[in-house]
Scaffold this motif. Structure first.
Motif, PDB file in Angstrom:
ATOM      1  N   ASN B  59       0.811  -1.212   0.000  1.00 55.98           N
ATOM      2  CA  ASN B  59       0.000   0.000   0.000  1.00 55.98           C
ATOM      3  C   ASN B  59       0.849   1.267   0.000  1.00 55.98           C
ATOM      4  OD1 ASN B  59      -2.898  -0.891   0.136  1.00 55.98           O
ATOM      5  ND2 ASN B  59      -1.959  -2.157   1.713  1.00 55.98           N
ATOM      6  N   PHE B  60       2.003   1.192   0.671  1.00 62.15           N
ATOM      7  CA  PHE B  60       2.930   2.334   0.660  1.00 62.15           C
ATOM      8  C   PHE B  60       3.343   2.648  -0.783  1.00 62.15           C
ATOM      9  CE2 PHE B  60       7.343   3.748   0.471  1.00 62.15           C
ATOM     10  CZ  PHE B  60       7.282   4.919   1.203  1.00 62.15           C
ATOM     11  N   ILE B  61       3.749   1.618  -1.515  1.00 63.38           N
ATOM     12  CA  ILE B  61       4.202   1.822  -2.897  1.00 63.38           C
ATOM     13  C   ILE B  61       3.048   2.297  -3.775  1.00 63.38           C
ATOM     14  CG2 ILE B  61       5.109   0.663  -4.963  1.00 63.38           C
ATOM     15  CD1 ILE B  61       7.241   0.986  -2.895  1.00 63.38           C
ATOM     16  N   PHE B  62       1.851   1.747  -3.532  1.00 60.23           N
ATOM     17  CA  PHE B  62       0.690   2.161  -4.322  1.00 60.23           C
ATOM     18  C   PHE B  62       0.482   3.676  -4.229  1.00 60.23           C
ATOM     19  CE2 PHE B  62      -3.904   3.095  -4.464  1.00 60.23           C
ATOM     20  CZ  PHE B  62      -4.168   2.717  -5.765  1.00 60.23           C
ATOM     21  N   PHE B  63       0.445   4.197  -3.010  1.00 57.61           N
ATOM     22  CA  PHE B  63       0.180   5.634  -2.861  1.00 57.61           C
ATOM     23  C   PHE B  63       1.392   6.472  -3.242  1.00 57.61           C
ATOM     24  CE2 PHE B  63      -3.392   3.942  -0.545  1.00 57.61           C
ATOM     25  CZ  PHE B  63      -4.408   4.757  -1.031  1.00 57.61           C
ATOM     26  N   LEU B  64       2.596   5.953  -2.959  1.00 61.74           N
ATOM     27  CA  LEU B  64       3.797   6.678  -3.371  1.00 61.74           C
ATOM     28  C   LEU B  64       3.817   6.845  -4.885  1.00 61.74           C
ATOM     29  CD1 LEU B  64       6.623   7.827  -2.546  1.00 61.74           C
ATOM     30  CD2 LEU B  64       7.538   5.582  -3.133  1.00 61.74           C
ATOM     31  N   ILE B 334     -11.276   4.579 -11.994  1.00 65.15           N
ATOM     32  CA  ILE B 334     -11.324   3.762 -10.776  1.00 65.15           C
ATOM     33  C   ILE B 334     -10.853   2.337 -11.095  1.00 65.15           C
ATOM     34  CG2 ILE B 334     -12.842   2.818  -8.983  1.00 65.15           C
ATOM     35  CD1 ILE B 334     -12.351   5.816  -8.722  1.00 65.15           C
ATOM     36  N   TRP B 335     -11.296   1.823 -12.237  1.00 64.93           N
ATOM     37  CA  TRP B 335     -10.880   0.492 -12.678  1.00 64.93           C
ATOM     38  C   TRP B 335      -9.343   0.396 -12.738  1.00 64.93           C
ATOM     39  CZ3 TRP B 335     -13.669  -3.819 -14.841  1.00 64.93           C
ATOM     40  CH2 TRP B 335     -12.857  -4.760 -15.479  1.00 64.93           C
ATOM     41  N   MET B 336      -8.716   1.402 -13.359  1.00 64.31           N
ATOM     42  CA  MET B 336      -7.260   1.363 -13.513  1.00 64.31           C
ATOM     43  C   MET B 336      -6.559   1.520 -12.167  1.00 64.31           C
ATOM     44  SD  MET B 336      -6.762   0.455 -16.472  1.00 64.31           S
ATOM     45  CE  MET B 336      -4.988   0.358 -16.340  1.00 64.31           C
ATOM     46  N   LEU B 337      -7.168   2.286 -11.249  1.00 62.35           N
ATOM     47  CA  LEU B 337      -6.570   2.408  -9.913  1.00 62.35           C
ATOM     48  C   LEU B 337      -6.589   1.055  -9.213  1.00 62.35           C
ATOM     49  CD1 LEU B 337      -7.683   5.791  -8.332  1.00 62.35           C
ATOM     50  CD2 LEU B 337      -5.376   4.990  -8.829  1.00 62.35           C
ATOM     51  N   VAL B 338      -7.718   0.357  -9.317  1.00 65.34           N
ATOM     52  CA  VAL B 338      -7.813  -0.971  -8.699  1.00 65.34           C
ATOM     53  C   VAL B 338      -6.764  -1.889  -9.323  1.00 65.34           C
ATOM     54  CG1 VAL B 338      -9.276  -3.011  -8.441  1.00 65.34           C
ATOM     55  CG2 VAL B 338     -10.261  -0.736  -8.137  1.00 65.34           C
ATOM     56  N   MET B 339      -6.659  -1.859 -10.646  1.00 64.17           N
ATOM     57  CA  MET B 339      -5.701  -2.747 -11.312  1.00 64.17           C
ATOM     58  C   MET B 339      -4.264  -2.356 -11.004  1.00 64.17           C
ATOM     59  SD  MET B 339      -7.461  -5.061 -12.306  1.00 64.17           S
ATOM     60  CE  MET B 339      -6.036  -6.053 -12.701  1.00 64.17           C
ATOM     61  N   HIS B 340      -4.022  -1.052 -10.796  1.00 65.78           N
ATOM     62  CA  HIS B 340      -2.673  -0.639 -10.417  1.00 65.78           C
ATOM     63  C   HIS B 340      -2.322  -1.191  -9.036  1.00 65.78           C
ATOM     64  CE1 HIS B 340       0.969   1.621 -10.042  1.00 65.78           C
ATOM     65  NE2 HIS B 340       0.524   2.271  -8.993  1.00 65.78           N
TER      66      HIS B 340
END
Lengths: 180, 409
Positions: B59-64, B334-340
């Protein structure tokens, strides 16, 4: 060339500013003409709307070309590697998808790009080496600082008097007959 | 209706005001509770802290990656003297400034190094010639030193971009734009170096034997997807709340959609480039990493990336009508955020399974959800804090008028 050989091509109206051309285009669009065009030295935002131009079909043609390129590349590689000349390359199966993807990608792009350019030329009737408007000397300024609108005589609504009146009501610099 | 004159922006709601305050308050509270709950779950379960640190890293890397994408593209707008993007640039600057928050949230990872990184175990290194060979780079002191450098560069650039741009809101001085352009030119170089090595350090070294030179580009491609998905969704959300309703037009959404589409393809291109070389070479030292993702349970995650991170959004975002439709663009964003998120999970979690030998289903549970909510809350709160007292649009940018009247030809 003698006077009698000349044919009426249409009416040309000249403007020295963008707004004049856009307003005139809206008028001509609303009058229901179909064979007419605008000429300007640069692209004008909102011109498509003002002329009532429908969205182009090129995207659909390109999509079909892309799908064709994609399947052609896959079929070609399958036939060459697995059927016509089976060769073992670094221990992979004869038909292995990962090895085929770069060619699939390239042919998809190649087919799409060439079709996009080709259909653009074809749909616009290009290349066109001569155009009746070239007989009008001041039309050369369409690539410099003047804006033109032309209604062609081939238009079903074209009428020598009414069309002239319509164009004169647009407050252009001049309205003139183009003959070829 | 678009605006034709920057002066008309005066009627526009262009600050977060009360909304910002409640986002800071509730987001911060929910964020802290989420992270504390996730951490508590780690404490209670046997070996749960090892799992917690992997979930935390994901989750850290996701938001970073959202902030790093924003930092990069703010710089790119400056060096290219982009006109179209001015109305959304402040939002990018605010997202980028959240690297300050991410630097604080990096601290727990320091305590988890032993859980996360095999190369921090002295006894493992003693029996492993490859790790000994890599020890001059992969050692805790140098690792932490590099992390400090990375954050120093990112925070320095992000705050410089935000401060100078806010300063221009008052003065309208065009020289600020020129200075931003100059700093961006070498700033982007520093960004590329630091982001590449950060992804090597924090993600790739989870398997210290494996290496991929394209890994940094892969991470960057994901960040760009994350940024344009976040930015599209953020703009739509802000407009729903009655802010920037006329400044951001269909034309800007169209361009954000184009970027989202382009980087979805770029991501797939890079992902495949990396895969194909390892597939062709088929060397034992490089295929292990792929194999862990090509066998169940991670196989399903890999397949979902191929189809849901590339094929579906490729056709979903292909048409201009979709990019110009707010509801559809919001859906795909939103779809791409979930997939990211799944993409980052795919980079991190197979290494957890590999190191701690958990078999069965892909590890996902309440801890992941708490952690995600936790980071999400804090990230939103951080964004709202940076936005406090600032206009959401660079009010006196010399190119603002160009951006307001921008049209896709």
């Amino acid at each position: 060339m003698s006077e009698t050989n000349k044919q009426l091509y249409g009416y040309l109206v000249e403007f020295d500013n963008v707004d004049g051309l856009v307003n005139a285009a809206e008028k001509v669009r609303d009058a229901g003409y179909s064979d007419w065009d605008c000429h300007s030295p640069f692209p004008i935002h909102g011109m498509d709307d003002a002329m009532g131009i429908k969205p182009t079909v090129i995207p659909w043609i390109v999509l079909c070309a892309g799908i064709t390129g994609c399947t052609a590349a896959l079929a070609m590689q399958w036939w060459m590697n697995a059927i016509d000349y089976p060769t073992i390359i670094s221990g992979k199966p004869f038909f292995s998808l990962p090895a085929n993807i770069p060619i699939i990608f390239e042919l998809t792009v190649l087919f799409s790009a060439l079709t996009a350019v080709g259909s653009l030329f074809a749909l616009n009737g290009l290349p066109q080496l001569y155009h009746p408007l070239f007989t009008v000397e001041k039309f050369a300024r369409a690539t410099d600082d003047r804006f033109f609108l032309v209604i062609e005589a081939s238009d079903p609504r074209f009428d020598l008097e009414k069309t002239r009146q319509l164009l004169e009501s647009c407050n252009g610099l001049s309205v003139e007959k183009v003959e070829d | 209706m678009s605006l034709h004159d920057p002066a008309q922006l005066m009627d526009e709601r262009r600050r977060l005001e009360g909304l910002g305050l409640s986002v800071t308050r509730y987001g911060g509270a929910i964020g802290l509770i989420g992270l504390v709950l996730a951490c508590l779950m780690g404490f209670i379960q046997e070996n749960g802290m090892d799992r917690f640190f992997f979930v935390y890293l994901t989750n850290f890397i996701f938001f970073l990656s959202i902030s790093l994408g924003a930092l990069c593209f703010t710089g790119i707008q400056h060096v290219t003297r982009a006109g179209w993007s001015i109305v959304v640039r402040r939002l990018m600057e605010l997202l980028a400034a959240n690297v300050v928050l991410m630097a604080i949230l990096f601290i727990p990872i320091i305590f988890g190094l032993h859980s996360l990184y095999h190369w921090t175990h002295a006894e493992a290194v003693a029996h492993d010639p490859i790790l000994q060979h890599k020890a001059p780079y992969l050692n805790t002191a140098f690792f932490l030193f590099r992390a400090v450098i990375f954050f120093a560069v990112w925070i320095g650039l992000a705050l410089f971009f935000l401060r100078k741009s806010t300063e221009q809101d008052e003065s309208g001085d065009y020289k600020i734009s020129i200075r931003l352009e100059k700093v961006s030119s070498w700033g982007l170089f520093l960004y590329a170096m630091t982001t590449t090595y950060a992804s090597f350090d924090w993600l790739m070294s989870l398997d210290p034997h494996w290496y991929s030179t394209i890994y940094g580009v892969y991470f960057f491609a994901g960040s760009a997807v994350a940024l344009f998905a976040t930015l599209s969704a953020l703009c739509i959300g802000l407009q729903k709340s009655g802010r920037l309703t006329r400044a951001i037009t269909t034309e800007h959404y169209h361009d954000l959609g184009k970027f989202l589409f382009a980087f979805t393809i770029f991501w797939a291109y890079i992902a495949f480039s990396q895969y194909m070389l390892y597939w062709y070479a088929n060397k034992p030292e490089t295929t292990g990493w792929i194999l862990r993702r090509q066998t169940a349970p991670m196989l399903w995650v890999s397949l979902s990336l191929i189809f849901c991170h590339f094929f579906l959004p490729f056709f979903g975002l292909l048409s201009r009508h979709i990019k110009r439709n707010k509801s559809l663009l919001f859906f795909w964003a939103i779809w791409m955020l979930v997939m990211h998120w799944v993409d980052i999970y795919w980079l991190v979690m197979p290494e957890y399974v590999h190191q701690y030998g958990e078999i069965g289903a892909a590890p996902f549970g309440l801890m992941d959800i708490f952690c995600l909510i936790g980071f999400g809350g804090l990230y939103a709160a951080g964004f709202a804090m940076w936005a406090r007292g600032r206009s959401l649009i660079p009010m006196k940018d010399p190119r603002l008028a160009e951006s307001l009247t921008f049209e896709n030809a």
